[in-house]
Design a protein around this motif. Structure first.
Motif, PDB file in Angstrom:
ATOM      1  N   ALA A 256      -7.162  25.504  46.273  1.00  0.00           N
ATOM      2  CA  ALA A 256      -6.343  25.043  47.395  1.00  0.00           C
ATOM      3  C   ALA A 256      -7.131  24.107  48.302  1.00  0.00           C
ATOM      4  O   ALA A 256      -6.628  23.054  48.725  1.00  0.00           O
ATOM      5  CB  ALA A 256      -5.817  26.240  48.188  1.00  0.00           C
ATOM      6  N   ARG A 259      -7.606  20.676  46.574  1.00  0.00           N
ATOM      7  CA  ARG A 259      -6.377  19.862  46.615  1.00  0.00           C
ATOM      8  C   ARG A 259      -6.146  19.308  48.018  1.00  0.00           C
ATOM      9  O   ARG A 259      -5.844  18.122  48.194  1.00  0.00           O
ATOM     10  CB  ARG A 259      -5.208  20.747  46.174  1.00  0.00           C
ATOM     11  CG  ARG A 259      -3.866  20.049  46.051  1.00  0.00           C
ATOM     12  CD  ARG A 259      -2.825  21.036  45.548  1.00  0.00           C
ATOM     13  NE  ARG A 259      -1.469  20.620  45.850  1.00  0.00           N
ATOM     14  CZ  ARG A 259      -0.425  21.438  45.890  1.00  0.00           C
ATOM     15  NH1 ARG A 259      -0.591  22.731  45.655  1.00  0.00           N
ATOM     16  NH2 ARG A 259       0.786  20.962  46.173  1.00  0.00           N
ATOM     17  N   TYR A 260      -6.275  20.151  49.021  1.00  0.00           N
ATOM     18  CA  TYR A 260      -6.125  19.715  50.410  1.00  0.00           C
ATOM     19  C   TYR A 260      -7.179  18.660  50.760  1.00  0.00           C
ATOM     20  O   TYR A 260      -6.871  17.620  51.345  1.00  0.00           O
ATOM     21  CB  TYR A 260      -6.259  20.929  51.333  1.00  0.00           C
ATOM     22  CG  TYR A 260      -6.357  20.619  52.817  1.00  0.00           C
ATOM     23  CD1 TYR A 260      -5.242  20.706  53.636  1.00  0.00           C
ATOM     24  CD2 TYR A 260      -7.578  20.271  53.404  1.00  0.00           C
ATOM     25  CE1 TYR A 260      -5.327  20.439  55.003  1.00  0.00           C
ATOM     26  CE2 TYR A 260      -7.668  20.007  54.762  1.00  0.00           C
ATOM     27  CZ  TYR A 260      -6.546  20.087  55.558  1.00  0.00           C
ATOM     28  OH  TYR A 260      -6.642  19.819  56.904  1.00  0.00           O
ATOM     29  N   GLU A 354       1.045  16.324  50.632  1.00  0.00           N
ATOM     30  CA  GLU A 354       0.377  17.037  49.541  1.00  0.00           C
ATOM     31  C   GLU A 354      -0.643  18.031  50.076  1.00  0.00           C
ATOM     32  O   GLU A 354      -0.751  19.166  49.588  1.00  0.00           O
ATOM     33  CB  GLU A 354      -0.310  16.019  48.623  1.00  0.00           C
ATOM     34  CG  GLU A 354      -1.312  16.574  47.639  1.00  0.00           C
ATOM     35  CD  GLU A 354      -0.677  17.364  46.503  1.00  0.00           C
ATOM     36  OE1 GLU A 354      -1.429  17.997  45.733  1.00  0.00           O
ATOM     37  OE2 GLU A 354       0.568  17.355  46.392  1.00  0.00           O
ATOM     38  N   ALA A 358      -0.658  22.140  49.679  1.00  0.00           N
ATOM     39  CA  ALA A 358      -1.801  22.886  49.145  1.00  0.00           C
ATOM     40  C   ALA A 358      -2.192  24.013  50.089  1.00  0.00           C
ATOM     41  O   ALA A 358      -2.509  25.127  49.651  1.00  0.00           O
ATOM     42  CB  ALA A 358      -2.980  21.944  48.927  1.00  0.00           C
ATOM     43  N   THR A 361      -0.426  27.309  49.847  1.00  0.00           N
ATOM     44  CA  THR A 361      -0.768  28.208  48.740  1.00  0.00           C
ATOM     45  C   THR A 361      -2.019  29.031  49.031  1.00  0.00           C
ATOM     46  O   THR A 361      -2.365  29.919  48.244  1.00  0.00           O
ATOM     47  CB  THR A 361      -1.009  27.411  47.449  1.00  0.00           C
ATOM     48  OG1 THR A 361      -2.230  26.652  47.558  1.00  0.00           O
ATOM     49  CG2 THR A 361       0.146  26.462  47.159  1.00  0.00           C
TER      50      THR A 361
END
Length: 384
Positions: A256, A259-260, A354, A358, A361
């Motif tokens: 996570a 992605r972040y 986006e 992320a 989650t």
């Protein structure tokens, strides 16, 4: 968001509205960084005082050199990297863990950042940074004023390279001050080393792109953004903070944060691309239009060439180093006319979306979630 404080340990977080005339995005960023910036600056000042004294004992001239390096570190800045590292750590440990034992690790990232900035200014031949002469420019001026032998420009660049190198060593040394179990400190060091490798990789690609701009592409410009900026500005500091907290590399949180971090980091660089052409020098501390003067193949300029008509593309290709302010303003308008600015704004917005997806989650401390949500916007919709 409710106030959050553990005296002497974690940071108080109490966002308020902007003051009259204040940049609202800057106010959001300040709300999540003010106490941390003060803590990081205090840590750096105490550490650097000892380091400067030690180098002064070698030779009197070394005192001035060390002071130049120290002043480069303490000359301001938003302390973005320590901020993301802190919230990456805080997302794991919550509000009960003491901050002072791990603060040297977060502050070390600012020394690494200074290393990168000072070297980057030499490579880009930048005259100003944060509204002040860059290290190599100031040192060249001092060389000339003193009437010393040799080329002032070469002297200034040589000193700047050494200043950057010293900051890199100082970063290593300060990182070792973090009070962590030996095995965890080794894991933290691995994350830190990967951050440094990716920073160098991104910087090399940036240099390569400037030497071969005609054959560059949007995809490659975004790759530079990913490794030169996203990696060591957001993604790796977040992972660094999680590693300081003892999170395993294969934990879901790492996915996570990755992605972040990539999304916010790329958006951060895309905003820099826009500020490099359209930013207010009084806010950015650097002249507007430098990327246009040098033809630097940023994602913005690559998109402009891709979207341009034949006539627009020919006009963009006629840009030459040393162009005057009037020509730069004309070229900036031309870039906007191609639709590239609007496209980059959409790319920034998409990446923030986006990043927030992320974050949804991730199983993290709620105060950290709120802070990272605010920082995703504040770091990518700013004036400087």
């Amino acid at each position: 968001m409710a106030n959050d404080a553990v005296a002497g340990n974690t940071l108080r977080v109490a966002p308020t509205g902007p003051a009259d005339g204040e940049d609202p995005v800057g106010a959001v960023l300040a709300a999540y960084t003010k106490d941390l910036v003060a803590a990081v600056d205090d840590t750096l000042a105490a550490f650097l005082a000892t380091e400067v004294d030690s180098l002064t004992e070698i030779d009197a001239a070394m005192g001035g050199f060390a002071a130049t390096a120290r002043d480069s570190v303490l000359a301001g800045g938003k302390r973005v990297r320590p901020t993301f590292a802190y919230w990456g750590w805080r997302g794991v440990v919550g509000g009960a863990e003491p901050l002072p034992p791990v603060l040297p690790a977060f502050a070390a990232l600012e020394l690494l950042h200074t290393f990168a900035l000072v070297h980057d200014d030499v490579m880009d031949a930048s005259a100003t940074r944060r509204g002040r002469p860059t290290v190599h420019t100031a040192q060249a001026a001092r060389h000339a004023a003193a009437g010393h032998r040799g080329d002032p420009r070469r002297f200034g660049e040589a000193v700047a390279v050494l200043v950057g190198d010293l900051c890199m060593v100082w970063a290593d040394r300060l990182l070792a001050h973090a009070a962590l179990p030996p095995a965890r400190l080794l894991d933290v060091r691995r994350c830190y080393d990967q951050m440094r490798v990716e920073t160098v990789a991104g910087q090399y690609l940036d240099v390569l792109g400037e030497s071969d701009a005609a054959n560059w592409s949007v995809d490659r410009a975004l790759r530079v953004a990913r490794y030169k900026t996203a990696s060591y500005t957001v993604q790796r500091p977040l992972l660094f903070g999680a590693c300081v907290a003892g999170v395993a590399t294969d934990a879901p949180l790492i996915a996570a944060y990755t992605r972040y971090g990539l999304a916010v980091g790329e958006a951060f660089q895309l905003r820099d691309d826009l500020l490099g052409v359209y930013g207010d020098p009084s806010a950015t501390g650097k002249p507007a239009g430098d990327d246009l003067r040098t033809g630097k193949p940023t994602a913005l300029l690559m998109l402009a060439r891709q979207l341009a008509t034949q006539a627009q593309r020919r006009a963009l290709e006629r840009a030459r180093p040393g162009a005057g302010d009037g020509e730069i303003a004309r070229l900036a308008g031309l870039v906007a006319d191609t639709g590239a600015v609007d496209r980059v704004e959409r790319m920034i917005s998409d990446r923030v979306t986006e990043a927030l997806a992320a974050l949804d989650t991730a199983s993290i401390d709620e105060t950290a979630r709120t802070a990272l949500t605010g920082l995703a916007t504040a770091a990518t919709d700013r004036r400087a």
